[in-house]
Scaffold this motif. Structure first.
Motif, PDB file in Angstrom:
ATOM      1  N   ILE A   9      -3.416   6.463   4.755  1.00 41.02           N
ATOM      2  CA  ILE A   9      -4.611   6.259   3.945  1.00 41.02           C
ATOM      3  C   ILE A   9      -5.626   6.808   4.502  1.00 41.02           C
ATOM      4  CG2 ILE A   9      -6.015   4.859   2.288  1.00 41.02           C
ATOM      5  CD1 ILE A   9      -3.545   2.593   2.706  1.00 41.02           C
ATOM      6  N   ASP A  10      -6.318   7.892   4.037  1.00 47.11           N
ATOM      7  CA  ASP A  10      -7.466   8.632   4.660  1.00 47.11           C
ATOM      8  C   ASP A  10      -8.676   8.462   3.613  1.00 47.11           C
ATOM      9  OD1 ASP A  10      -6.529   9.847   7.271  1.00 47.11           O
ATOM     10  OD2 ASP A  10      -5.398  10.830   5.989  1.00 47.11           O
ATOM     11  N   LYS A  17     -10.271   1.585   2.450  1.00 44.97           N
ATOM     12  CA  LYS A  17      -9.067   2.047   3.139  1.00 44.97           C
ATOM     13  C   LYS A  17      -8.358   0.900   3.857  1.00 44.97           C
ATOM     14  CE  LYS A  17     -10.910   4.989   6.148  1.00 44.97           C
ATOM     15  NZ  LYS A  17     -12.198   5.054   5.636  1.00 44.97           N
ATOM     16  N   ASP A 125      -4.510   3.866   8.384  1.00 47.57           N
ATOM     17  CA  ASP A 125      -5.676   4.253   7.914  1.00 47.57           C
ATOM     18  C   ASP A 125      -6.609   4.929   8.636  1.00 47.57           C
ATOM     19  OD1 ASP A 125      -6.569   1.226   8.555  1.00 47.57           O
ATOM     20  OD2 ASP A 125      -8.499   2.151   8.001  1.00 47.57           O
ATOM     21  N   TYR A 142      -5.356   9.309  -0.541  1.00 44.52           N
ATOM     22  CA  TYR A 142      -6.837   9.497  -0.311  1.00 44.52           C
ATOM     23  C   TYR A 142      -7.704   8.763  -1.017  1.00 44.52           C
ATOM     24  CZ  TYR A 142     -10.996  12.116   1.257  1.00 44.52           C
ATOM     25  OH  TYR A 142     -12.224  12.475   1.688  1.00 44.52           O
ATOM     26  N   LEU A 143      -8.557   7.917  -0.274  1.00 46.47           N
ATOM     27  CA  LEU A 143      -9.358   6.832  -1.170  1.00 46.47           C
ATOM     28  C   LEU A 143     -10.634   7.434  -0.998  1.00 46.47           C
ATOM     29  CD1 LEU A 143      -8.564   3.316  -0.438  1.00 46.47           C
ATOM     30  CD2 LEU A 143      -7.767   4.541  -2.411  1.00 46.47           C
TER      31      LEU A 143
END
Ligand code: CDP
Length: 218
Positions: A9-10, A17, A125, A142-143
């Motif tokens: 999770i980037d 994240k 993350d 990708y958040l």
């Protein structure tokens, strides 16, 4: 739907994240690796050592000699001392972002993370988890969210913890960190190939989770 061994999770500061990573870890039985905590620990260690963070040689000398441990419950030890709370400050974020510019510091962190991940199901993350640390991860997320929303979330979080900060100050800090993270030459913040991009502006954790749950085989 897939059953990934590694989920990355980037995204930028305040995108949500770590909250999402913790929830995925709990629901699907993954170990959560907070890569930012390691950069924060190194930044903090350099500050304690009185090092000028622009001085690469000096930073490296300190970083190489720090003993950093990431415990299974998420706590971070620096030379055997619990620094989990101390590094989660606005200053800790900026210190982290400064030392994270140096490729050699990144190598120390990446080595440690890959070692911890061996043989485990992990959700990690960070900023370069899907692009650099685990490019072969089976599921990449990708958040992101608008800078104003991210700053507002961070501001609420800091206020709850008792920090005396203003929204404007937090927004400035978020923008400055985005700039540093996106513009560094080595492993900058980018949307990884094959990543599912989720804009969390105006969305609750529950809504984001239900989008992600559709991607994972329980
Ligand atoms: O929680 P937040 O996103 O604000 O910060 P963090 O994940 O603890 O990361 C702090 C800083 O460490 C970031 O601004 C980046 O400069 C750096 N970092 C990085 O370069 N690469 C990572 N994989 C994780 C963090």
């Amino acid at each position: 739907m897939i059953n990934p061994r590694i989920i990355t999770i980037d995204g930028p500061a305040g995108a949500g994240k770590s909250t999402l990573a913790k929830e995925i870890a709990k629901r699907f039985g993954y170990v959560h690796l907070d890569s930012g905590a390691l950069y924060r620990a190194i930044g903090y260690g350099c500050k304690l050592a009185g090092v000028n963070l622009k001085n690469r040689e000096a930073v490296l000398k300190v970083a190489e000699n720090l003993k950093i441990e990431l415990l299974p419950d998420g706590r971070v030890l620096l030379n055997g001392k619990d620094v989990t709370e101390k590094i989660r400050t606005p200053e800790g974020g900026l210190l982290a972002s400064q030392v994270a510019q140096f490729p050699e510091v990144r190598e120390i962190v990446v080595k440690l993370l890959r070692k911890i991940a061996e043989g485990k199901k992990i959700v990690i993350d960070g900023r370069d988890a899907g692009t650099y640390i685990f490019p072969n991860a089976e599921l990449k997320i990708y958040l992101t969210a608008s800078p104003e929303e991210r700053a507002r979330r961070r501001y609420e979080e800091l206020k709850k913890k008792g920090f005396n900060v203003s929204y404007e100050q937090v927004l400035k800090e978020v923008i400055e960190r985005d700039r540093q993270d996106e513009n560094r030459p080595f492993a900058p913040l980018r949307v990884p190939e094959r990543a599912f991009v989720i804009d969390t502006t105006g969305k609750s954790l529950k809504e984001v989770l239900s989008e992600v749950e559709k991607l994972i085989d329980p």
